[in-house]
Design a protein around this motif. Sequence first.
Motif, PDB file in Angstrom:
ATOM      1  N   ARG A   1      16.642 -29.041 -33.114  1.00 45.51           N
ATOM      2  CA  ARG A   1      15.452 -29.533 -33.797  1.00 45.51           C
ATOM      3  C   ARG A   1      14.222 -29.405 -32.918  1.00 45.51           C
ATOM      4  O   ARG A   1      14.281 -29.608 -31.713  1.00 45.51           O
ATOM      5  CB  ARG A   1      15.663 -30.989 -34.228  1.00 45.51           C
ATOM      6  CG  ARG A   1      16.647 -31.134 -35.367  1.00 45.51           C
ATOM      7  CD  ARG A   1      16.846 -32.572 -35.811  1.00 45.51           C
ATOM      8  NE  ARG A   1      17.706 -33.307 -34.892  1.00 45.51           N
ATOM      9  CZ  ARG A   1      17.325 -34.339 -34.184  1.00 45.51           C
ATOM     10  NH1 ARG A   1      16.054 -34.776 -34.263  1.00 45.51           N
ATOM     11  NH2 ARG A   1      18.162 -34.969 -33.397  1.00 45.51           N
TER      12      ARG A   1
ATOM     13  N   VAL B   1      19.496 -24.020 -37.775  1.00 42.33           N
ATOM     14  CA  VAL B   1      20.773 -24.578 -38.239  1.00 42.33           C
ATOM     15  C   VAL B   1      21.838 -23.495 -38.380  1.00 42.33           C
ATOM     16  O   VAL B   1      21.546 -22.298 -38.425  1.00 42.33           O
ATOM     17  CB  VAL B   1      20.591 -25.298 -39.594  1.00 42.33           C
ATOM     18  CG1 VAL B   1      19.579 -26.423 -39.467  1.00 42.33           C
ATOM     19  CG2 VAL B   1      20.167 -24.317 -40.692  1.00 42.33           C
ATOM     20  N   ASP B   2      23.068 -23.956 -38.472  1.00 46.90           N
ATOM     21  CA  ASP B   2      24.209 -23.100 -38.796  1.00 46.90           C
ATOM     22  C   ASP B   2      24.294 -23.035 -40.321  1.00 46.90           C
ATOM     23  O   ASP B   2      24.658 -24.025 -40.960  1.00 46.90           O
ATOM     24  CB  ASP B   2      25.476 -23.704 -38.190  1.00 46.90           C
ATOM     25  CG  ASP B   2      26.721 -22.891 -38.526  1.00 46.90           C
ATOM     26  OD1 ASP B   2      26.613 -21.871 -39.234  1.00 46.90           O
ATOM     27  OD2 ASP B   2      27.808 -23.287 -38.076  1.00 46.90           O
TER      28      ASP B   2
ATOM     29  N   ALA C   1      14.179 -27.095 -37.806  1.00 43.29           N
ATOM     30  CA  ALA C   1      15.451 -27.007 -37.091  1.00 43.29           C
ATOM     31  C   ALA C   1      16.030 -25.612 -37.268  1.00 43.29           C
ATOM     32  O   ALA C   1      15.819 -24.958 -38.303  1.00 43.29           O
ATOM     33  CB  ALA C   1      16.434 -28.056 -37.597  1.00 43.29           C
TER      34      ALA C   1
ATOM     35  N   ALA D   1      22.805 -27.520 -34.377  1.00 37.31           N
ATOM     36  CA  ALA D   1      21.418 -27.576 -34.854  1.00 37.31           C
ATOM     37  C   ALA D   1      20.474 -27.904 -33.699  1.00 37.31           C
ATOM     38  O   ALA D   1      20.731 -28.812 -32.902  1.00 37.31           O
ATOM     39  CB  ALA D   1      21.275 -28.608 -35.968  1.00 37.31           C
TER      40      ALA D   1
ATOM     41  N   ASP E   1      26.128 -30.869 -37.999  1.00 39.03           N
ATOM     42  CA  ASP E   1      25.929 -29.538 -37.436  1.00 39.03           C
ATOM     43  C   ASP E   1      25.604 -29.704 -35.951  1.00 39.03           C
ATOM     44  O   ASP E   1      24.448 -29.852 -35.571  1.00 39.03           O
ATOM     45  CB  ASP E   1      24.794 -28.815 -38.160  1.00 39.03           C
ATOM     46  CG  ASP E   1      24.531 -27.422 -37.581  1.00 39.03           C
ATOM     47  OD1 ASP E   1      25.268 -27.001 -36.670  1.00 39.03           O
ATOM     48  OD2 ASP E   1      23.574 -26.767 -38.040  1.00 39.03           O
TER      49      ASP E   1
ATOM     50  N   ARG F   1      17.913 -19.004 -40.713  1.00 35.78           N
ATOM     51  CA  ARG F   1      18.514 -20.166 -40.071  1.00 35.78           C
ATOM     52  C   ARG F   1      17.492 -21.267 -39.802  1.00 35.78           C
ATOM     53  O   ARG F   1      17.859 -22.320 -39.287  1.00 35.78           O
ATOM     54  CB  ARG F   1      19.171 -19.748 -38.748  1.00 35.78           C
ATOM     55  CG  ARG F   1      20.334 -18.780 -38.887  1.00 35.78           C
ATOM     56  CD  ARG F   1      20.937 -18.473 -37.535  1.00 35.78           C
ATOM     57  NE  ARG F   1      21.426 -19.698 -36.898  1.00 35.78           N
ATOM     58  CZ  ARG F   1      21.434 -19.886 -35.578  1.00 35.78           C
ATOM     59  NH1 ARG F   1      20.949 -18.963 -34.773  1.00 35.78           N
ATOM     60  NH2 ARG F   1      21.911 -21.015 -35.078  1.00 35.78           N
TER      61      ARG F   1
ATOM     62  N   PHE G   1      25.477 -25.932 -43.109  1.00 35.60           N
ATOM     63  CA  PHE G   1      24.403 -26.693 -43.754  1.00 35.60           C
ATOM     64  C   PHE G   1      24.586 -26.605 -45.260  1.00 35.60           C
ATOM     65  O   PHE G   1      24.322 -25.578 -45.886  1.00 35.60           O
ATOM     66  CB  PHE G   1      23.035 -26.146 -43.338  1.00 35.60           C
ATOM     67  CG  PHE G   1      21.905 -27.063 -43.695  1.00 35.60           C
ATOM     68  CD1 PHE G   1      21.634 -28.175 -42.919  1.00 35.60           C
ATOM     69  CD2 PHE G   1      21.131 -26.836 -44.823  1.00 35.60           C
ATOM     70  CE1 PHE G   1      20.610 -29.042 -43.251  1.00 35.60           C
ATOM     71  CE2 PHE G   1      20.103 -27.691 -45.165  1.00 35.60           C
ATOM     72  CZ  PHE G   1      19.842 -28.794 -44.382  1.00 35.60           C
TER      73      PHE G   1
ATOM     74  N   CYS H   1      20.586 -32.734 -40.529  1.00 37.15           N
ATOM     75  CA  CYS H   1      21.334 -31.912 -39.572  1.00 37.15           C
ATOM     76  C   CYS H   1      22.609 -32.576 -39.077  1.00 37.15           C
ATOM     77  O   CYS H   1      23.344 -32.000 -38.268  1.00 37.15           O
ATOM     78  CB  CYS H   1      20.441 -31.565 -38.383  1.00 37.15           C
ATOM     79  SG  CYS H   1      19.078 -30.462 -38.798  1.00 37.15           S
TER      80      CYS H   1
END
Length: 270
Positions: free
Chosen positions: A134, A146-147, A144, A132, A129, A175, A151, A126
């Motif tokens: 977690r 995430v974007d 996580a 993110a 980002d 995501r 990623f 991560c």
Amino acid sequence: MLIATDLDRTLVYSLAAAGEPRPGEPGWVVVEHLDGRAISHMSVLGAGRYEALARRWPVIPVTTRTPAQLARIRLPGPPARHAVAANGAVLLEDGEADPAWAESVAAALTNVAPLAEAQEALARACTGDPTARRHTVPGLFCYAVVDRPAFTDERLDALRAWGASAGWGVSLQGRKLYLVPVVLAKSAAVAEVARRTGATTVLAAGDSLLDTDLLEFAHLAVRPGHGELADRGWTRPHVTALTATGIRAGEEVLAWFSARAAEVTATGAG
């Protein structure tokens, strides 16, 4: 007979994953709220098909959600007698976690790299980002939010390489990026339910890499036209690969379950 089905992006959908209702079609049925917000949905047709299915045959929700996250889901029809949460780590019977199953899972987890190492690997993946978020399911696995544009495939490949050497599997669903011990298998918990109930036929559905073992274990299975398995073109001779995507795929999965269950019942195999 048992019908074992994944939930998120198989039967229930966020608004982003569902797609829009057709002109003149009723709005989606809300099946989950969080902090007062509607976050998971089925179509009216899908909700009706699920209720009819659950009233006739035993349906087992099988999910990577924690028990608390699973408890937020309110599916139509009668409550399921059994459910599988935390990707097979928790076996629920009448809403209560089975302690003997938990002990067997704890013993299996000693054969993979510790959770702390997985958390470190996820943190490395991560990097870069800042959005993110977690999370850890204590003693079990981590994930996580995430974007997706940020990623990269390189980070995903690196995380998979670590997992392959450490006994952890990687799954990117929308995501959500999951890092889960390979010994946590949905199929193992479903096999235990089948043993307890005397079921001789298992039907299953799922869309992600974390569902692969469940679909391979089932006598007959189905997957939507979206998700990790569809993206990889994954299938098996006994697995029906749908072309429908989004909430329409949920409708077709439920229609498939009803048709196959009726066939099994008619032949006496289940």
